[in-house]
Design an enzyme around this catalytic site. Structure first.
Site, PDB file in Angstrom:
ATOM      1  N   TRP A 167       0.825  -1.107  -0.053  1.00 55.89           N
ATOM      2  CA  TRP A 167      -0.044  -0.026  -0.025  1.00 55.89           C
ATOM      3  C   TRP A 167       0.764   1.159  -0.278  1.00 55.89           C
ATOM      4  O   TRP A 167       0.238   2.360  -0.142  1.00 55.89           O
ATOM      5  CB  TRP A 167      -0.685  -0.018   1.451  1.00 55.89           C
ATOM      6  CG  TRP A 167      -0.213  -0.430   2.542  1.00 55.89           C
ATOM      7  CD1 TRP A 167      -0.144  -1.570   3.032  1.00 55.89           C
ATOM      8  CD2 TRP A 167       0.484   0.614   3.341  1.00 55.89           C
ATOM      9  NE1 TRP A 167       0.581  -1.507   4.277  1.00 55.89           N
ATOM     10  CE2 TRP A 167       1.090  -0.044   4.330  1.00 55.89           C
ATOM     11  CE3 TRP A 167       0.847   2.000   3.197  1.00 55.89           C
ATOM     12  CZ2 TRP A 167       1.864   0.498   5.309  1.00 55.89           C
ATOM     13  CZ3 TRP A 167       1.622   2.487   4.275  1.00 55.89           C
ATOM     14  CH2 TRP A 167       2.311   1.731   5.168  1.00 55.89           C
ATOM     15  N   ARG A 176       6.428  -0.573 -11.576  1.00 53.20           N
ATOM     16  CA  ARG A 176       7.680  -1.279 -11.344  1.00 53.20           C
ATOM     17  C   ARG A 176       7.605  -2.644 -11.882  1.00 53.20           C
ATOM     18  O   ARG A 176       8.574  -3.286 -12.187  1.00 53.20           O
ATOM     19  CB  ARG A 176       8.292  -1.233 -10.024  1.00 53.20           C
ATOM     20  CG  ARG A 176       9.702  -0.954  -9.891  1.00 53.20           C
ATOM     21  CD  ARG A 176      10.058  -0.415  -8.395  1.00 53.20           C
ATOM     22  NE  ARG A 176      10.010  -1.370  -7.508  1.00 53.20           N
ATOM     23  CZ  ARG A 176      10.586  -1.217  -6.367  1.00 53.20           C
ATOM     24  NH1 ARG A 176      11.075  -0.054  -6.034  1.00 53.20           N
ATOM     25  NH2 ARG A 176      10.451  -2.030  -5.320  1.00 53.20           N
ATOM     26  N   LYS A 191      -2.513  -8.147  -7.649  1.00 53.82           N
ATOM     27  CA  LYS A 191      -3.340  -7.999  -6.591  1.00 53.82           C
ATOM     28  C   LYS A 191      -2.784  -6.843  -5.877  1.00 53.82           C
ATOM     29  O   LYS A 191      -1.816  -7.090  -5.133  1.00 53.82           O
ATOM     30  CB  LYS A 191      -3.141  -9.321  -5.698  1.00 53.82           C
ATOM     31  CG  LYS A 191      -4.354  -9.476  -4.642  1.00 53.82           C
ATOM     32  CD  LYS A 191      -4.062 -10.301  -3.384  1.00 53.82           C
ATOM     33  CE  LYS A 191      -3.038  -9.499  -2.471  1.00 53.82           C
ATOM     34  NZ  LYS A 191      -3.486  -8.306  -1.947  1.00 53.82           N
ATOM     35  N   PRO A 192      -3.595  -5.919  -5.819  1.00 56.32           N
ATOM     36  CA  PRO A 192      -3.117  -4.632  -4.995  1.00 56.32           C
ATOM     37  C   PRO A 192      -3.440  -4.880  -3.410  1.00 56.32           C
ATOM     38  O   PRO A 192      -4.074  -5.814  -3.317  1.00 56.32           O
ATOM     39  CB  PRO A 192      -3.793  -3.451  -5.470  1.00 56.32           C
ATOM     40  CG  PRO A 192      -5.104  -3.961  -6.190  1.00 56.32           C
ATOM     41  CD  PRO A 192      -4.754  -5.529  -6.546  1.00 56.32           C
ATOM     42  N   ALA A 193      -2.825  -3.826  -2.794  1.00 52.89           N
ATOM     43  CA  ALA A 193      -2.953  -3.890  -1.415  1.00 52.89           C
ATOM     44  C   ALA A 193      -4.462  -3.497  -0.989  1.00 52.89           C
ATOM     45  O   ALA A 193      -5.055  -2.816  -1.809  1.00 52.89           O
ATOM     46  CB  ALA A 193      -2.128  -3.061  -0.419  1.00 52.89           C
ATOM     47  N   SER A 246       6.065  -7.391   3.153  1.00 53.90           N
ATOM     48  CA  SER A 246       6.792  -7.501   4.174  1.00 53.90           C
ATOM     49  C   SER A 246       7.717  -8.826   4.307  1.00 53.90           C
ATOM     50  O   SER A 246       7.043  -9.771   3.475  1.00 53.90           O
ATOM     51  CB  SER A 246       5.878  -7.660   5.494  1.00 53.90           C
ATOM     52  OG  SER A 246       5.013  -8.683   5.338  1.00 53.90           O
ATOM     53  N   LEU A 268      11.423  -7.239  -0.212  1.00 57.09           N
ATOM     54  CA  LEU A 268      10.841  -7.250   1.139  1.00 57.09           C
ATOM     55  C   LEU A 268      11.385  -5.817   1.987  1.00 57.09           C
ATOM     56  O   LEU A 268      11.439  -5.053   1.509  1.00 57.09           O
ATOM     57  CB  LEU A 268      11.289  -8.462   1.600  1.00 57.09           C
ATOM     58  CG  LEU A 268      10.975  -9.816   0.855  1.00 57.09           C
ATOM     59  CD1 LEU A 268      11.649 -11.031   1.233  1.00 57.09           C
ATOM     60  CD2 LEU A 268       9.687  -9.926   0.640  1.00 57.09           C
ATOM     61  N   CYS A 301      10.051   1.149   2.414  1.00 55.98           N
ATOM     62  CA  CYS A 301      11.214  -0.215   2.606  1.00 55.98           C
ATOM     63  C   CYS A 301      12.669   0.733   2.611  1.00 55.98           C
ATOM     64  O   CYS A 301      13.503   0.146   3.411  1.00 55.98           O
ATOM     65  CB  CYS A 301      11.211  -0.989   1.558  1.00 55.98           C
ATOM     66  SG  CYS A 301      11.368  -0.305  -0.038  1.00 55.98           S
ATOM     67  N   GLU A 398      11.565  -2.987  11.702  1.00 51.35           N
ATOM     68  CA  GLU A 398      11.514  -1.941  10.598  1.00 51.35           C
ATOM     69  C   GLU A 398      10.269  -1.239  11.038  1.00 51.35           C
ATOM     70  O   GLU A 398       9.063  -1.449  11.282  1.00 51.35           O
ATOM     71  CB  GLU A 398      10.694  -2.637   9.348  1.00 51.35           C
ATOM     72  CG  GLU A 398      10.693  -1.877   8.223  1.00 51.35           C
ATOM     73  CD  GLU A 398      10.317  -2.455   6.722  1.00 51.35           C
ATOM     74  OE1 GLU A 398       9.554  -3.621   6.911  1.00 51.35           O
ATOM     75  OE2 GLU A 398      10.579  -2.002   5.827  1.00 51.35           O
ATOM     76  N   SER A 458      16.363   5.946  -5.312  1.00 52.78           N
ATOM     77  CA  SER A 458      15.501   5.162  -6.413  1.00 52.78           C
ATOM     78  C   SER A 458      15.561   5.678  -7.615  1.00 52.78           C
ATOM     79  O   SER A 458      15.524   6.963  -7.691  1.00 52.78           O
ATOM     80  CB  SER A 458      14.147   5.074  -5.886  1.00 52.78           C
ATOM     81  OG  SER A 458      13.868   4.607  -4.472  1.00 52.78           O
TER      82      SER A 458
HETATM   83  P1  NAD Z   1       2.415  -6.861   3.499  1.00 46.87           P
HETATM   84  O1  NAD Z   1       3.544  -7.886   3.462  1.00 46.87           O
HETATM   85  O2  NAD Z   1       1.384  -7.035   4.754  1.00 46.87           O
HETATM   86  O3  NAD Z   1       1.578  -6.714   2.315  1.00 46.87           O
HETATM   87  C1  NAD Z   1       1.999  -6.649   0.964  1.00 46.87           C
HETATM   88  C2  NAD Z   1       0.865  -7.336   0.011  1.00 46.87           C
HETATM   89  O4  NAD Z   1       0.805  -8.534   0.145  1.00 46.87           O
HETATM   90  C3  NAD Z   1      -0.631  -6.821   0.025  1.00 46.87           C
HETATM   91  O5  NAD Z   1      -1.020  -6.882  -1.144  1.00 46.87           O
HETATM   92  C4  NAD Z   1      -1.205  -7.671   1.029  1.00 46.87           C
HETATM   93  O6  NAD Z   1      -2.502  -7.927   0.757  1.00 46.87           O
HETATM   94  C5  NAD Z   1      -0.508  -9.000   0.490  1.00 46.87           C
HETATM   95  N1  NAD Z   1      -0.664 -10.049   1.334  1.00 46.87           N
HETATM   96  C6  NAD Z   1      -0.633 -10.184   2.752  1.00 46.87           C
HETATM   97  N2  NAD Z   1      -0.426 -11.489   3.034  1.00 46.87           N
HETATM   98  C7  NAD Z   1      -0.733 -12.320   2.203  1.00 46.87           C
HETATM   99  C8  NAD Z   1      -0.660 -13.708   1.897  1.00 46.87           C
HETATM  100  N3  NAD Z   1      -0.746 -14.714   2.789  1.00 46.87           N
HETATM  101  N4  NAD Z   1      -0.688 -14.217   0.520  1.00 46.87           N
HETATM  102  C9  NAD Z   1      -0.764 -13.189  -0.495  1.00 46.87           C
HETATM  103  N5  NAD Z   1      -0.737 -11.886  -0.290  1.00 46.87           N
HETATM  104  C10 NAD Z   1      -0.514 -11.415   0.932  1.00 46.87           C
HETATM  105  O7  NAD Z   1       3.212  -5.415   3.530  1.00 46.87           O
HETATM  106  P2  NAD Z   1       2.446  -3.910   3.435  1.00 46.87           P
HETATM  107  O8  NAD Z   1       2.297  -3.586   4.898  1.00 46.87           O
HETATM  108  O9  NAD Z   1       1.511  -3.830   2.339  1.00 46.87           O
HETATM  109  O10 NAD Z   1       3.719  -3.208   2.930  1.00 46.87           O
HETATM  110  C11 NAD Z   1       4.774  -2.910   3.850  1.00 46.87           C
HETATM  111  C12 NAD Z   1       6.027  -3.552   3.430  1.00 46.87           C
HETATM  112  O11 NAD Z   1       6.603  -3.839   2.184  1.00 46.87           O
HETATM  113  C13 NAD Z   1       7.292  -3.188   4.395  1.00 46.87           C
HETATM  114  O12 NAD Z   1       7.549  -4.397   5.039  1.00 46.87           O
HETATM  115  C14 NAD Z   1       8.208  -2.737   3.480  1.00 46.87           C
HETATM  116  O13 NAD Z   1       9.497  -2.483   3.668  1.00 46.87           O
HETATM  117  C15 NAD Z   1       7.746  -3.479   2.258  1.00 46.87           C
HETATM  118  N6  NAD Z   1       8.012  -2.923   1.013  1.00 46.87           N
HETATM  119  C16 NAD Z   1       9.097  -3.184   0.264  1.00 46.87           C
HETATM  120  C17 NAD Z   1       9.732  -2.748  -0.775  1.00 46.87           C
HETATM  121  C18 NAD Z   1      10.886  -3.092  -1.729  1.00 46.87           C
HETATM  122  O14 NAD Z   1      10.989  -2.831  -2.812  1.00 46.87           O
HETATM  123  N7  NAD Z   1      11.922  -3.961  -0.968  1.00 46.87           N
HETATM  124  C19 NAD Z   1       9.114  -1.602  -1.441  1.00 46.87           C
HETATM  125  C20 NAD Z   1       7.644  -1.284  -0.898  1.00 46.87           C
HETATM  126  C21 NAD Z   1       7.643  -1.984   0.459  1.00 46.87           C
END
Ligand code: NAD
Length: 494
Positions: A167, A176, A191-193, A246, A268, A301, A398, A458
């Site tokens: 999100w 990207r 699948k968006p957040a 995450s 991640l 991140c 984090e 970035s």
């Molecule tokens: P999240 O892991 O909770 O969710 C990310 C996505 O995964 C969402 O679309 C969510 O709906 C989905 N998801 C959650 N559980 C799932 C499951 N069991 N199966 C399939 N999909 C699932 O993360 P978030 O809170 O949306 O985003 C924040 C995290 O993303 C932070 O840890 C951040 O560091 C990381 N992030 C990393 C980068 C990068 O490029 N390394 C970029 C942006 C964000």
């Protein structure tokens, strides 16, 4: 810091924009209403629901995969130039619709409008970059060492891909992935957040306007990410999983992907060290700190997580950042002059309070901020906290919010040990005027990316990604398209 009232109702412009955003699932080129209870999308600055949208079921998810599979051969056979030109049109349309996309991101995610505009620029660059890369997918050709044949190495689209986005950057995390996948000739299910699905739905409409054919891009927002994703990942027709989110969710997806030996890219979590040496240009370091910490309200991140500052300059550095932090204006991101918006939800606010409390209990001192202001929305004051003691959660976790936590070091080896003392390895920031020391830090700090005397790295033309538990693979740059290509070697005997 100034806190601005956030009880605003939607303006006519905001309501009109939200009414134009599709509210369906996008499957096989058609918008569908869905059969489950709708997802309620909130404005985190007010906590109010701003739109209700369709909520994909596991069956909807499988139909989206069916559509991506059905469209795969034709899209893979589409000339690279045509694929590139469609992406270029998408880039141009995004520039035309820039104000809409920026406002929409501010409404559903909370970031200040100026930052949302910056994300339209950044996110758009992936469309432009990969429109240019689509025609440069090349191979190799040569005699084998034995002289008995010709070796030909070529690249093919990997196939239908499942893209899961977070999100925090609703547009850029989608472009990207979608841009390199389409450039390579892959069809996708996105699948968006569930917290920020509107930008991706609006973007799907833009892609259709740019000429993307039915089934090439499918979008399935859902409130049950796991139950919708599992059957897609388990289906042998899926050939690629790309995830940004995450580390714990990434681990679980990797385990699922292992069953079918699925190609994966994992972007991640991070826990970036921000190291300030005694010879640093402190003005530059403070400017870099504000950007690396407070951009996106700390929810990146790449956000600087641990400020590791030489003991001889730590007090002055803390004094100067505190002055800057106190000049920030908190409020709804749509309002003029706002520099700090809300966090994404109430859980994020509770997590900030807990991190501050833990650090203070262990001996840290709060110089400014540290509280959640009263009133609507999910706000937390930008915070500076010093004397953070080893073992504090702030150093391990984090943070993902506006807390700038400072600890000190005395020798270069100590700084390196502190920087590397994490299971994450996404990005590191180092401030020093000594180039030789800068080079040593680039070599010794264990991350996929480094910023030397800058707080922002970035770029669509650069490979973005981490080492250790920050992930696998790279997005952007020359490397980004390879994530969606498979390599084929053919021997032709002489
Ligand atoms: P999240 O892991 O909770 O969710 C990310 C996505 O995964 C969402 O679309 C969510 O709906 C989905 N998801 C959650 N559980 C799932 C499951 N069991 N199966 C399939 N999909 C699932 O993360 P978030 O809170 O949306 O985003 C924040 C995290 O993303 C932070 O840890 C951040 O560091 C990381 N992030 C990393 C980068 C990068 O490029 N390394 C970029 C942006 C964000």
């Amino acid at each position: 810091m100034t806190i601005v009232d956030t009880t605003a109702e939607l303006t006519a412009r905001e309501s009109e924009l939200l009414a134009r955003v599709p509210d369906g699932l996008f499957i096989g080129g058609r918008w569908e209403a869905g059969t489950r209870e709708q997802i309620q999308v909130q404005d985190p600055a007010t906590g109010r629901v701003i739109k209700r949208i369709a909520n994909a079921s596991p069956e909807d998810g499988m139909r989206a995969l069916d559509a991506a599979v059905a469209a795969a051969d034709e899209w893979a056979a589409t000339a690279p130039r045509v694929r590139g030109e469609i992406l270029r049109r998408a880039f141009d349309l995004l520039q035309e619709r820039r104000d809409d996309f920026a406002l929409l991101m501010t409404l559903e995610m909370g970031k200040p409008l100026a930052e949302a505009n910056g994300e339209v620029t950044y996110g758009g660059e992936f469309l432009r970059w990969f429109s240019e890369e689509a025609v440069r997918i090349s191979g190799r050709f040569g005699q084998n060492p034995e002289g008995t044949g010709t070796m030909v190495v070529s690249h093919r689209p990997v196939g239908p891909s499942f893209l899961i986005t977070p999100w925090n950057f609703p547009l850029a995390m989608a472009t990207r992935k979608i841009a390199p996948a389409l450039a390579a000739g892959c069809t996708v299910v996105v699948k968006p957040a569930e917290l920020t699905p509107l930008t991706t739905l609006f973007f799907a409409q833009l892609l259709t306007d740019a000429g993307v054919a039915e089934g090439v891009v499918n979008v399935i927002p859902t409130s049950t990410a796991r139950t919708v994703s599992e059957p897609i990942i388990a289906d042998p027709r899926l050939r690629k999983l790309s995830f940004t989110g995450s580390t714990p969710v990434g681990r679980s997806l990797l385990a699922q992907a292992g069953q079918n030996v699925l190609r994966t890219s994992m972007e991640l979590g991070g826990n970036a060290p921000f190291v300030v040496f005694e010879d640093a240009d402190l003005d530059k370091a403070v400017e870099g700190a504000m950007l690396a910490k407070f951009r996106n309200i700390g929810q990146a991140c790449t956000a600087a997580n641990r400020f590791i500052v030489h003991e001889s300059v730590a007090e002055e550095f803390a004094r100067r950042v505190t002055a800057k932090v106190e000049a920030l204006r908190i409020g709804r991101g749509t309002d003029d002059g706002i520099t700090i918006g809300p966090l994404i939800d109430d859980r994020a606010v509770a997590s900030m309070s807990a991190l501050v409390e833990d650090a203070v209990t262990r001996g840290a001192r709060v110089l400014t901020g540290g509280n959640a202001p009263e009133g609507d929305g999910f706000f937390f004051e930008p915070t500076v906290i010093v004397d953070v003691q080893p073992g504090s959660e702030l150093l391990r976790e984090e943070i993902f919010g506006p807390i700038l936590a400072i600890s000190t070091f005395s020798t270069e080896d100590e700084a390196v040990a502190a920087a590397n003392s994490t299971e994450y390895g996404l990005v590191g920031y180092v401030f020093t005027r000594d180039l030789a020391r800068g080079q040593r830090m680039i070599d010794r700090i264990d991350t996929g990316m480094m910023g030397l005397n800058t707080g922002l790295v970035s770029n669509a033309a650069a490979p973005f990604g981490g080492v250790k538990q920050s992930g696998l693979g790279r997005e952007g740059g020359l490397e980004g398209i390879n994530e969606y290509l498979s390599t084929k070697y053919t021997l032709i005997p002489a």
